[in-house]
Design a protein around this motif. Structure first.
Motif, PDB file in Angstrom:
ATOM      1  N   ARG A 262       0.879  -1.182   0.000  1.00 19.12           N
ATOM      2  CA  ARG A 262       0.000   0.000   0.000  1.00 19.12           C
ATOM      3  C   ARG A 262       0.903   1.214   0.000  1.00 19.12           C
ATOM      4  O   ARG A 262       1.993   1.185   0.584  1.00 19.12           O
ATOM      5  N   ALA A 263       0.428   2.293  -0.624  1.00 24.42           N
ATOM      6  CA  ALA A 263       1.224   3.505  -0.719  1.00 24.42           C
ATOM      7  C   ALA A 263       0.460   4.693  -0.166  1.00 24.42           C
ATOM      8  O   ALA A 263      -0.660   4.966  -0.588  1.00 24.42           O
ATOM      9  N   ALA A 264       1.085   5.390   0.783  1.00 23.29           N
ATOM     10  CA  ALA A 264       0.579   6.686   1.226  1.00 23.29           C
ATOM     11  C   ALA A 264       1.256   7.697   0.314  1.00 23.29           C
ATOM     12  O   ALA A 264       2.425   8.036   0.501  1.00 23.29           O
TER      13      ALA A 264
ATOM     14  N   TRP B 263     -12.883   4.435   0.830  1.00 22.72           N
ATOM     15  CA  TRP B 263     -11.705   4.981   0.157  1.00 22.72           C
ATOM     16  C   TRP B 263     -10.458   4.382   0.795  1.00 22.72           C
ATOM     17  O   TRP B 263     -10.358   4.293   2.013  1.00 22.72           O
ATOM     18  N   HIS B 264      -9.501   3.998  -0.051  1.00 23.95           N
ATOM     19  CA  HIS B 264      -8.307   3.274   0.385  1.00 23.95           C
ATOM     20  C   HIS B 264      -7.043   3.916  -0.172  1.00 23.95           C
ATOM     21  O   HIS B 264      -7.076   4.592  -1.200  1.00 23.95           O
ATOM     22  N   LEU B 265      -5.928   3.598   0.468  1.00 20.16           N
ATOM     23  CA  LEU B 265      -4.630   3.891  -0.113  1.00 20.16           C
ATOM     24  C   LEU B 265      -4.449   2.963  -1.307  1.00 20.16           C
ATOM     25  O   LEU B 265      -4.880   1.809  -1.259  1.00 20.16           O
ATOM     26  N   PRO B 266      -3.832   3.428  -2.393  1.00 17.38           N
ATOM     27  CA  PRO B 266      -3.624   2.529  -3.527  1.00 17.38           C
ATOM     28  C   PRO B 266      -2.688   1.379  -3.151  1.00 17.38           C
ATOM     29  O   PRO B 266      -1.790   1.541  -2.323  1.00 17.38           O
ATOM     30  N   GLY B 267      -2.922   0.237  -3.761  1.00 11.35           N
ATOM     31  CA  GLY B 267      -2.070  -0.907  -3.486  1.00 11.35           C
ATOM     32  C   GLY B 267      -2.655  -2.188  -4.022  1.00 11.35           C
ATOM     33  O   GLY B 267      -3.729  -2.200  -4.616  1.00 11.35           O
TER      34      GLY B 267
END
Length: 165
Positions: free
Chosen positions: A38-40, A59-63
Motif C-alpha cells: 500500500r502507498a501513502a 476509500w483506500h490507499l492505492p495498493g
C-alpha cells in the motif's frame, strides 16, 4: 452530521466476503503466505491520493498484491500506475509491515510513504476503480476506511504503529 467524527466503517457484503474467502483459499493452496503493498502517496501540496474500488466499500490507499517473481517496489510502482497514473517523486520509503488478519491469517501488507507524487493523467473510472483523487488531510472523504485513517495517524506520529492492519 458531525464533521469531526468519521463515518461508521462500511461493511463488506456477504458476496464480497465469500469471494475473498474463495480467493484466499486458492492462494493458500498456491502460496504459503500472501503479501501486498500500500502507498501513502502525497503530492507537493501535501494532499493524499485515495482510491475507491468497485468491489469493496470505502476509500483506500492505492495498493495490491505482490505477484510471484515481482519485487515489492515493482508491485508498488505497478499499483501506483494502474490505480492512479501516479509517478513517484522521491524514492518510496518503507514505513511498516502489518499483519492483515481481516483478509486472512497469512496476509501481510508493506506500507510505503511516497512524497512528491504526480499524476501523469487523471484516473478514469473502470471496472476496478470507480473514483480516485488527491485529498487534503483535513478534507478526506467521509467513508475513508478506518484502516486508512489509522495509517495516517501513525504516519503523523499521533498514534504508535500497530502490527495489525
Amino acid at each position: 452530521m458531525d464533521q469531526d467524527k468519521p463515518a461508521a466503517p462500511p461493511t463488506r457484503s456477504r458476496l464480497t466476503r465469500l469471494a475473498t474467502r474463495v480467493l484466499h483459499g486458492y492462494f493458500a493452496l498456491s502460496r504459503g503466505m500472501t503479501m501486498g503493498v500500500r502507498a501513502a502517496c502525497f503530492d507537493e501540496a501535501g494532499r493524499l491520493f485515495l482510491v475507491r474500488h468497485s468491489y469493496v466499500p470505502g476509500w483506500h490507499l492505492p495498493g495490491g498484491g505482490i505477484e510471484r517473481g515481482e519485487t515489492a517496489l515493482e508491485a508498488l510502482a505497478k499499483e501506483m500506475r494502474e490505480e492512479g497514473n501516479l509517478i513517484p517523486g522521491a524514492p518510496p520509503r518503507l514505513v511498516h509491515v502489518y499483519f492483515n488478519r481481516q483478509t486472512s491469517r497469512r496476509d501481510h501488507v508493506l506500507l510505503y510513504r511516497c512524497e512528491g507524487v504526480t499524476q501523469s493523467a487523471p484516473r478514469l473510472k473502470d471496472r476496478e476503480i470507480v473514483e480516485a483523487g488527491f485529498f487534503a488531510l483535513d478534507a478526506l472523504p467521509a467513508d475513508t476506511t478506518a484502516a486508512t485513517r489509522r495509517r495516517l495517524e501513525e504516519l503523523a506520529g499521533r498514534a504508535p504503529f500497530s502490527d495489525v492492519w
